[in-house]
Scaffold this motif. Structure first.
Motif, short mmCIF file in Angstrom:
data_model
loop_
_atom_site.label_atom_id
_atom_site.label_comp_id
_atom_site.label_asym_id
_atom_site.label_seq_id
_atom_site.Cartn_x
_atom_site.Cartn_y
_atom_site.Cartn_z
N THR A 138 52.19 40.05 32.16
CA THR A 138 50.99 39.37 32.64
C THR A 138 50.65 38.20 31.72
N LYS A 139 50.50 37.03 32.33
CA LYS A 139 50.04 35.82 31.61
C LYS A 139 48.96 35.19 32.47
N GLY A 140 47.70 35.55 32.22
CA GLY A 140 46.60 35.03 33.03
C GLY A 140 46.73 35.52 34.46
N ASN A 141 46.79 34.56 35.41
CA ASN A 141 46.93 34.89 36.82
C ASN A 141 48.37 35.20 37.23
N VAL A 142 49.29 34.97 36.33
CA VAL A 142 50.70 35.20 36.65
C VAL A 142 51.10 36.61 36.23
N LYS A 143 51.70 37.34 37.17
CA LYS A 143 52.15 38.70 36.88
C LYS A 143 53.56 38.87 37.44
#
Length: 201
Positions: A123-128
């Motif tokens: 998970t990187k912010g809104n990116v999963k």
């Protein structure tokens, strides 16, 4: 060659009722990864005993704890169930009870008794990014997770947010918007590669 035919989905577990059957090390591991990815997940647990770490984690995230043996009644209004006990007969009962009620079920370390697998997650912010090895090798999924955590830049969320704002300004139908965004992001990748080549010279 064997092929992974699983269909990946991202569940809003803050809107779904999750039950974890068991209170040992595996249960704590499943609860930890679930809450790490989805801190607001709606989770209940049923077990005669719990590890201290599980109790602390449950208290922090308002997980509802039941003390006792598994009974079918605990499946009422549940959408997802994870069975983690060290008693095979109990896990099998959970599986069959869930199948009769069309509840998604995962029996830890028993792929044939799983409707879904809990894979590696980045998970990187809104990116999963979710990683599956078709239930064959959790260790491989873990290593791939570590790889993607290193490769995906921390500022990827800025790109996502900026593209979302840009998408709102694009005119045309769905296909035209997709084509425009594809061209735009392709340019970003080209620019990035070009800059990297310049820096190497």
């Amino acid at each position: 060659m064997e092929r992974n035919e699983l269909y990946p989905v991202f569940l809003k577990v803050s809107n779904l009722n999750v039950l974890i059957v068991g209170g040992g090390l595996v249960a704590e591991e499943k609860l930890t990864f679930l809450l790490k990815s989805s801190p607001n997940a709606l989770v209940e647990m049923i077990s005669p005993m719990y590890r201290e770490g599980t109790l602390q984690l449950a208290k922090k995230h308002q997980v509802k704890m039941h003390h006792g043996k598994y009974r079918r009644k605990f499946l009422k209004n549940k959408h997802v169930v994870v069975a983690t006990t060290d008693v095979p007969s109990v896990n099998e009962k959970v599986y069959h009870d869930c199948r009769k009620r069309a509840i998604l079920v995962n029996v830890a370390d028993n792929p044939p008794l799983c409707d879904f697998y809990m894979g590696g997650i980045v998970t990187k912010g809104n990116v999963k990014v979710a990683i599956s090895t078709n239930g064959k090798s959790p260790t491989t999924a873990k290593r791939l997770r570590q790889f993607f955590e290193d490769v995906i830049p921390e500022n990827i969320d800025d790109l996502v947010k900026n593209l979302n704002e840009y998408r709102k300004t694009i005119k045309g139908d769905f296909e035209e918007k997709v084509e425009t965004l594809n061209e735009f992001t392709k340019g970003l990748v080209t620019k990035k590669e070009s800059n990297e080549n310049k820096n190497q010279k």
